[in-house]
Scaffold this active site. Structure first.
Site, PDB file in Angstrom:
ATOM      1  N   GLU A 134      10.153  -4.222  14.060  1.00  0.00           N
ATOM      2  CA  GLU A 134      10.753  -4.333  12.734  1.00  0.00           C
ATOM      3  C   GLU A 134      11.849  -5.395  12.713  1.00  0.00           C
ATOM      4  O   GLU A 134      12.570  -5.589  13.695  1.00  0.00           O
ATOM      5  CB  GLU A 134      11.339  -2.979  12.315  1.00  0.00           C
ATOM      6  CG  GLU A 134      10.294  -1.879  12.245  1.00  0.00           C
ATOM      7  CD  GLU A 134      10.876  -0.485  12.205  1.00  0.00           C
ATOM      8  OE1 GLU A 134      10.204   0.423  11.692  1.00  0.00           O
ATOM      9  OE2 GLU A 134      12.006  -0.293  12.693  1.00  0.00           O
ATOM     10  N   GLU A 334       2.804   2.411   5.496  1.00  0.00           N
ATOM     11  CA  GLU A 334       2.536   3.372   6.560  1.00  0.00           C
ATOM     12  C   GLU A 334       3.260   4.668   6.244  1.00  0.00           C
ATOM     13  O   GLU A 334       4.300   4.668   5.591  1.00  0.00           O
ATOM     14  CB  GLU A 334       3.031   2.855   7.913  1.00  0.00           C
ATOM     15  CG  GLU A 334       2.331   1.632   8.431  1.00  0.00           C
ATOM     16  CD  GLU A 334       2.900   1.189   9.758  1.00  0.00           C
ATOM     17  OE1 GLU A 334       2.515   0.100  10.213  1.00  0.00           O
ATOM     18  OE2 GLU A 334       3.728   1.923  10.333  1.00  0.00           O
TER      19      GLU A 334
END
Length: 375
Positions: A134, A334
């Site tokens: 990330e 997600e």
């Protein structure tokens, strides 16, 4: 499928071993499956005793032993080895190459090795940009993120290695405020403090003073610059190939209901009740043709507020989705955990509606999670 830097280029720089991944991709092609690849430039797991343990390449760890400041550091001197400090992004600290150059060489070699599969079997390449893949600082260790949303963890600013401090000091000197360049904010409390009991994060705290704005703008700008460097290189490497490139933003929501959003600030997202910290990131991804990926789609405020009254996964995700919609950027979603029941799916549908009322949802397997694509 994570393609781990720590496995492929493990022993020596520019010596790549793709054999295991080649077998998996070939198997997927024989079975008629598509592969979504994650360029994983981060550590996996908590340590050698963890069955999922994959550290950074051994030769990189040797360089970090020689120069510990290649790792992020907080105010207590705690080093985080999940990802190389972005303060040295373009410095030749890895045996003559910069971290950005090593990521570029890795992606280019991947492209050349898997060229017959790109666009046919391999259809998505998500480019890792930080811990857990990330775009963020390791303000909270990744292995804690599975339970951190059930706590009050604020996170720690990761700006105390010599490379980050050099950048901060230079920016402070430019505006004639030398005393602002010696480190991160004071009065941030400890990890489990109530933000309202801290000098920096409370509603009328110093986050909203000229000093706080200076520091947070510098801290978030360093993260954005890191993302832009990688996006620019990846766009060049995969240009003309029929694969979709994407990047991931962390779903940090456990202080979203406060004025200062401390957990987002320490992660590098300068997002508060009076400032949109995700718009610059989304615009940057859009500029280079990237798809935006995020989690939290199945999470509900009603559940999370029972554990932490100021948590709001729905508020965080609603802001991100509306920003993505305004910018016209495709979205990958997600779920945050392995919840695949009907209640979770209905929540996915509800949250996706904030992106587009007529969104097409394509479900894809992301074990142990599931995911989808909105456009």
């Amino acid at each position: 499928m994570e393609v781990w830097w720590g496995l492929v280029e493990r022993e020596e720089p520019r010596v790549y071993n793709w054999q295991g991944y080649m077998e998996i991709v070939a198997l997927a092609r024989r079975c008629g499956l598509k592969v979504r690849v994650v360029m994983a430039f981060h550590q996996c797991g908590t340590g050698p005793g963890d069955p999922s343990w994959i550290p950074l390449p051994q030769w990189v760890l040797e360089e970090m032993d020689r120069d510990p400041d290649l790792a992020f550091s907080d105010r207590f001197g705690t080093r985080n080895m999940e990802y190389i400090s972005l303060g040295c992004d373009i410095l030749p600290v890895l045996r003559g190459r910069s971290p950005i150059q090593t990521y570029v060489d890795f992606m280019r070699n991947f492209r050349d090795t898997f060229k017959p599969f790109l666009g046919l079997t391999i259809t998505v390449i998500q480019v890792g940009m930080g811990p857990a893949g990330e775009l963020r600082y390791p303000s909270c260790p990744s292995h804690k993120l599975t339970w951190a949303w059930r706590s009050y963890e604020l996170g720690e600013f990761q700006c105390y290695d010599k490379y980050m401090l050099a950048s901060l000091n230079a920016c402070a000197r430019e505006i004639g405020m030398h005393e602002w360049g010696n480190g991160g904010p004071i009065g941030t409390g400890n990890l489990m403090h109530n933000p309202e009991h801290t000098e920096f994060f409370r509603s009328n705290g110093s986050w909203n003073t000229p000093y706080g704005k200076f520091f947070l703008e510098w801290y978030s700008r360093m993260l954005l610059l890191h993302g832009e460097r990688i996006c620019k290189e990846a766009e060049t490497i995969f240009r003309g190939i029929e694969v979709r490139t994407s990047a991931k933003v962390a779903g940090i929501h456990w202080h979203y209901g406060t004025q200062s959003h401390p957990s987002e600030l320490t992660a590098g997202y300068y997002n508060t009740s009076i400032r949109d910290g995700y718009l610059p990131i989304v615009r940057m991804f859009c500029k280079y043709g990237f798809t935006l990926c995020s989690t939290c789609f199945e999470m509900q405020d009603a559940d999370e507020k029972q554990r932490n009254p100021v948590s709001s996964p729905e508020g965080f995700l609603r802001q991100l989705l509306l920003t993505a919609r305004i910018c016209g950027i495709p979205l990958e979603g997600e779920n945050s955990g392995a919840r695949l029941d009907d209640k979770s799916f209905q929540q996915v549908l509800k949250m996706s509606s904030f992106y587009s009322d007529d969104s097409q949802i394509i479900m894809t397997g992301l074990s142990p999670k599931s995911g989808f694509f909105l456009q």
